[in-house]
Design an enzyme around this catalytic site. Sequence first.
Site, PDB file in Angstrom:
ATOM      1  N   HIS A 111      -7.237 -31.023  -3.903  1.00  0.00           N
ATOM      2  CA  HIS A 111      -8.634 -31.480  -3.751  1.00  0.00           C
ATOM      3  C   HIS A 111      -8.686 -32.947  -3.323  1.00  0.00           C
ATOM      4  O   HIS A 111      -9.669 -33.637  -3.586  1.00  0.00           O
ATOM      5  CB  HIS A 111      -9.437 -31.307  -5.048  1.00  0.00           C
TER       6      HIS A 111
ATOM      7  N   SER B 213      -8.372 -17.267  42.413  1.00  0.00           N
ATOM      8  CA  SER B 213      -7.662 -17.796  41.242  1.00  0.00           C
ATOM      9  C   SER B 213      -6.450 -18.631  41.643  1.00  0.00           C
ATOM     10  O   SER B 213      -5.737 -19.143  40.785  1.00  0.00           O
ATOM     11  CB  SER B 213      -7.209 -16.639  40.348  1.00  0.00           C
TER      12      SER B 213
ATOM     13  N   LYS C 126      -8.216 -54.117  14.415  1.00  0.00           N
ATOM     14  CA  LYS C 126      -8.023 -52.665  14.299  1.00  0.00           C
ATOM     15  C   LYS C 126      -6.714 -52.155  14.879  1.00  0.00           C
ATOM     16  O   LYS C 126      -6.232 -52.629  15.893  1.00  0.00           O
ATOM     17  CB  LYS C 126      -9.169 -51.926  15.023  1.00  0.00           C
TER      18      LYS C 126
HETATM   19  N1  ARG Z   1      -5.956 -12.729  40.030  1.00  0.00           N
HETATM   20  C1  ARG Z   1      -6.052 -11.437  39.404  1.00  0.00           C
HETATM   21  C2  ARG Z   1      -5.964 -11.563  37.901  1.00  0.00           C
HETATM   22  O1  ARG Z   1      -5.438 -12.516  37.440  1.00  0.00           O
HETATM   23  C3  ARG Z   1      -4.954 -10.570  39.888  1.00  0.00           C
HETATM   24  C4  ARG Z   1      -5.228  -9.112  39.772  1.00  0.00           C
HETATM   25  C5  ARG Z   1      -6.282  -8.733  40.733  1.00  0.00           C
HETATM   26  N2  ARG Z   1      -6.483  -7.317  40.763  1.00  0.00           N
HETATM   27  C6  ARG Z   1      -7.533  -6.779  41.360  1.00  0.00           C
HETATM   28  N3  ARG Z   1      -7.634  -5.511  41.309  1.00  0.00           N
HETATM   29  N4  ARG Z   1      -8.460  -7.504  41.903  1.00  0.00           N
HETATM   30  O2  ARG Z   1      -6.437 -10.729  37.142  1.00  0.00           O
END
Ligand code: ARG
Length: 465
Positions: free
Chosen positions: A160, A26, A287
């Site tokens: 309306h 992430s 336009k």
């Molecule tokens: N990137 C994870 C999230 O946003 C962080 C928490 C991860 N926790 C875990 N037990 N894998 O949820």
Amino acid sequence: MSDGKKLWGGRFKELADARFAAFNNSFKFDVRLFYVDVEASRAYCGALERAGVITSDEALAIRNGLRTIVDRAESDPASLAEADAEDIHSFIEARLVELIGDAGKKLHTGRSRNDQVATDFRLWIRNAIDSIKEHLHDTQTALVEFAEAHRAVVIPGYTHLQRAQPVLLAHWCLAYFEMLARDGNRLSEVRSRVNVLPLGSAALAGTSFKIDRDSLAGDLGFDSVSGNSLDAVSDRDFVIEFLSGCALVMTHLSRFAEDVILYCTTEFGFFELGDAVATGSSLMPQKKNPDSLELIRGKTGRVFGHLHAMLTTMKGLPLAYNKDMQEDKEAVFDSFDTVTACLEISSMVLRNLSVNAGRASVAALSGYMNATELADYLVRKGTPFREAHEVVGNVVMYALEQQKELHELRLEELTNFSRQISSDVFECLTLERTLSAKSVAGGTAPATVETALSEARRDLSERKK
Ligand code: ARG
């Protein structure tokens, strides 16, 4: 951090598949939690020190290390963008260990990424709410400025989308002012439920170390601590409430956009959009298109989508933390970015919008919008309202046949419908009277709108303080 070295590598023999790692990681989006993660870690370091888990030297090393990490990120932002990490939490921890060695390995004592991410995200959303409230304030200011610049302008009010009763343009502006005021209040209420500390809940059962959660909450500016560790790590109500607050802001901006788009058409012609916020057509030279407003209206859909997505993501999850919840980040970041941009562009549109007062007043004088005044006139002369409604309906039908407005009919034509009508009727059919009659609190009478405008001004300056 080297690719293979995970926070949790100990019980694994093999590396994760690279495609799975990319799917799981992430970092590319939760890097936006960088500052709040450092803030929470700095406070947690203090809690560990007070609990006697780390020495004051170790705490100092951790604080300095975190400082260096921030300094490096700021002097070399590309280093953040290019980093290959699972998430922001592991990224910062790995940097810290690289920088200060063993002391860095102690920071995560009694903490889990589950209570860490919940804490970070609450801090982030708290800031996001404060920022959105500032943008709401600016759009409300633009509405009041626009209203004040066109004080005397009257437009048709619609129900309306049919002409109903005339209203001051300023009254229309203040309607949107009210919506945005509620949005700000709503987000403040959401903020009070966001502002609860999960840290100390650890993975799900609570930490085993003597973490003073109340002082930790105080250090991070939280109002209170969560009451149940299982709930604290798996609760995303605050995310859904935030998204819901954003969705309502977008609903209001979308309605505003729709009104302005309509009023900018040749058919309505009350407004003209400035070149700064309009576009042209690649084919049709004449336009001028309201893309700014269409995008505001269009982007409403994606914020609704994020709200719906999070409701759906959460509904089937067993307690406590599940990775599904990681989906909350992109929903929140994109909603925040969208709402912020749409508020900015709404203010810009208001500051680049001209009014065709002549066109508006011609419209405000036609379409039998004084018919209710005639009925009210008859009521004041003693006719029961339902009967007066019927009489005026007949008058309107007759006037339509004659292709005249009510005030263009002769007195004899009017008295044919009711003997209670006399020459004073024309006075009550004027636009001025139609407006000034609406002097009830919240009505569109010019004096009432003037008071509402000064209240709006006062409200804005009080909130600015
Ligand atoms: N990137 C994870 C999230 O946003 C962080 C928490 C991860 N926790 C875990 N037990 N894998 O949820």
